[in-house]
Write an enzyme that holds these catalytic residues in place. Structure first.
Site, PDB file in Angstrom:
ATOM      1  CB  SER A   9      -0.888   0.012   1.242  1.00 16.76           C
ATOM      2  OG  SER A   9      -1.384   1.331   1.448  1.00 16.76           O
ATOM      3  CG  HIS A  34      -3.839  -1.756  -1.446  1.00 15.39           C
ATOM      4  ND1 HIS A  34      -4.947  -2.543  -1.719  1.00 15.39           N
ATOM      5  CD2 HIS A  34      -4.191  -0.965  -0.390  1.00 15.39           C
ATOM      6  CE1 HIS A  34      -5.921  -2.242  -0.865  1.00 15.39           C
ATOM      7  NE2 HIS A  34      -5.493  -1.287  -0.054  1.00 15.39           N
ATOM      8  CG  ASP A  36      -5.129   2.227   1.046  1.00 17.40           C
ATOM      9  OD1 ASP A  36      -6.090   1.423   1.040  1.00 17.40           O
ATOM     10  OD2 ASP A  36      -3.969   1.914   1.382  1.00 17.40           O
ATOM     11  CG  MET A  38      -8.415   6.817   2.578  1.00 15.60           C
ATOM     12  SD  MET A  38      -7.619   6.870   4.193  1.00 15.60           S
ATOM     13  CE  MET A  38      -6.729   5.315   4.144  1.00 15.60           C
ATOM     14  CG  HIS A  75      -9.180  -0.203  -0.121  1.00  9.88           C
ATOM     15  ND1 HIS A  75      -8.547  -0.361   1.096  1.00  9.88           N
ATOM     16  CD2 HIS A  75     -10.504  -0.343   0.125  1.00  9.88           C
ATOM     17  CE1 HIS A  75      -9.447  -0.581   2.039  1.00  9.88           C
ATOM     18  NE2 HIS A  75     -10.650  -0.573   1.475  1.00  9.88           N
ATOM     19  CG  MET A  77     -11.420   2.881   2.311  1.00 10.14           C
ATOM     20  SD  MET A  77      -9.865   2.854   3.227  1.00 10.14           S
ATOM     21  CE  MET A  77      -8.699   2.951   1.881  1.00 10.14           C
ATOM     22  CG  MET A 191     -11.401  -3.314   5.438  1.00 12.59           C
ATOM     23  SD  MET A 191      -9.932  -2.754   4.542  1.00 12.59           S
ATOM     24  CE  MET A 191      -9.022  -1.870   5.805  1.00 12.59           C
ATOM     25  CG  ASP A 225      -5.917  -3.047   3.353  1.00  9.46           C
ATOM     26  OD1 ASP A 225      -4.827  -2.725   3.864  1.00  9.46           O
ATOM     27  OD2 ASP A 225      -6.631  -2.246   2.711  1.00  9.46           O
TER      28      ASP A 225
HETATM   29  C1  DX5 Z   1      -6.187   1.317   5.773  1.00 12.88           C
HETATM   30  C2  DX5 Z   1      -5.752   0.983   4.387  1.00 12.88           C
HETATM   31  C3  DX5 Z   1      -4.604   0.075   4.307  1.00 12.88           C
HETATM   32  C4  DX5 Z   1      -3.337   0.581   4.953  1.00 12.88           C
HETATM   33  C5  DX5 Z   1      -2.582  -0.582   5.499  1.00 12.88           C
HETATM   34  O1  DX5 Z   1      -7.383   2.014   5.722  1.00 12.88           O
HETATM   35  O2  DX5 Z   1      -6.816   0.398   3.684  1.00 12.88           O
HETATM   36  O3  DX5 Z   1      -4.364  -0.282   2.961  1.00 12.88           O
HETATM   37  O4  DX5 Z   1      -2.493   1.263   4.077  1.00 12.88           O
HETATM   38  O5  DX5 Z   1      -1.490  -0.099   6.187  1.00 12.88           O
HETATM   39  P1  DX5 Z   1      -0.679  -1.039   7.175  1.00 12.88           P
HETATM   40  O6  DX5 Z   1      -0.135  -2.168   6.352  1.00 12.88           O
HETATM   41  O7  DX5 Z   1       0.383  -0.140   7.684  1.00 12.88           O
HETATM   42  O8  DX5 Z   1      -1.631  -1.498   8.225  1.00 12.88           O
HETATM   43 ZN    ZN Z   2      -6.373  -0.464   1.694  1.00 13.88          ZN
END
Ligand code: DX5
Ligand code: ZN
Length: 269
Positions: A9, A34, A36, A38, A75, A77, A191, A225
């Site tokens: 990620s 990956h 993310d 948000m 991903h 969110m 998750m 994840d």
């Molecule tokens: C959290 C994300 C993850 C995050 C994971 O909301 O969806 O993808 O980057 O980070 P680590 O591996 O540090 O938990």
């Molecule tokens: Zn993620």
């Protein structure tokens, strides 16, 4: 299980040098990236949108086949209209461009930006329909995630569906068992932290969901994840996860390539 896929990620990368971070990951033998996304509503944090994906796409070669090396695993969110005040949701739908369930809203932009796999949240899909349908058409709510999946496929992307820790795995069965192939997801994301931030503690409590999915679907891509590291990977792999996201464990390491290969070995053994 399907082949092991390591998907670092970039949430934990240096955002001022994302292109280099992504090309480095490919050299370190990561399989997917990956990403993310948000929006500050679905989760209490903001990252980036399609224009950033466009820019980093030029640093990573496109996958030569479905799910191949270089896959951009987005991903999403992102929130539903229901999180807006009702009058804002109503005004937005009257002026036109938001008359579409929120998880679907960015599919085309992300496709154009170079995304390969669009993974939306189940929770966002059910609420957005509740926001735009009258209360007496509750039946639509259940079929909504399937509509989103079909739409993602129509747009030429692979579809993933993610569930938060609060959401029971049982909501997925009717989606996975859909008679219409285009309504079935290419991947399920379980998750293992509350989404929003990197570097949180792994929630082993989520692994029975992975196990239940793997028992029923030997060939499904099951992604985990949150909180994955050399210390937690064995539990996740034993439960049946094959797509492994890792942010802080990879970017916080002295030797990210070594972490990536150790994660892969743990899934493959
Ligand atoms: C959290 C994300 C993850 C995050 C994971 O909301 O969806 O993808 O980057 O980070 P680590 O591996 O540090 O938990
Ligand atoms: Zn993620």
């Amino acid at each position: 299980s399907p082949p092991a896929i390591i998907a670092p990620s970039i949430l934990s990368a240096d955002f001022a040098a994302l292109g280099a971070a992504c090309s480095d990951l490919m050299e370190y033998n990561a399989h997917w990236i990956h990403i993310d996304v948000m929006d500050g509503h679905f989760v209490p944090n903001i990252t980036f949108g399609a224009p950033v994906v466009t820019k980093i796409r030029s640093h990573v070669e496109r996958p030569s086949q479905k799910g191949g090396k270089g896959t951009f695993d987005c991903h999403m969110m992102i929130a539903e209209l229901m999180h807006s005040p009702w009058w804002l949701a109503l005004t937005a739908s009257m002026i036109g461009d938001t008359n579409i369930a929120q998880p679907m809203k960015w599919v085309k932009d992300f496709k154009d930006a170079g995304c390969d796999l669009y993974c939306f949240h189940y929770e966002a899909a059910i609420s957005s329909v509740a926001a735009r349908e009258p209360a007496d058409t509750k039946t639509t709510r259940k079929t909504s995630p399937r509509e989103v999946i079909r739409y993602i496929h129509e747009c030429g992307l692979q579809a993933g569906i993610a569930i938060k820790p609060e959401t029971p795995v049982d909501v997925l069965w009717e989606i996975l068992e859909s008679e219409d192939e285009s309504e079935r997801p290419d991947m399920v994301l379980v998750m293992t932290v509350h989404p929003g931030f990197g570097g949180q503690k792994f929630m082993a409590s989520e692994l029975p969901k992975v196990k239940a999915l793997r028992e029923k679907y030997p060939d499904l891509n099951i992604e985990v994840d949150g909180g994955l590291s050399e210390g937690t990977i064995d539990q996740a792999a034993d439960a049946g996860a094959n797509v492994i996201v890792a942010g802080s464990a990879v970017f916080g390491a002295k030797d990210p390539a070594e972490v990536i290969s150790k994660l892969r070995e743990a899934v493959e053994k």
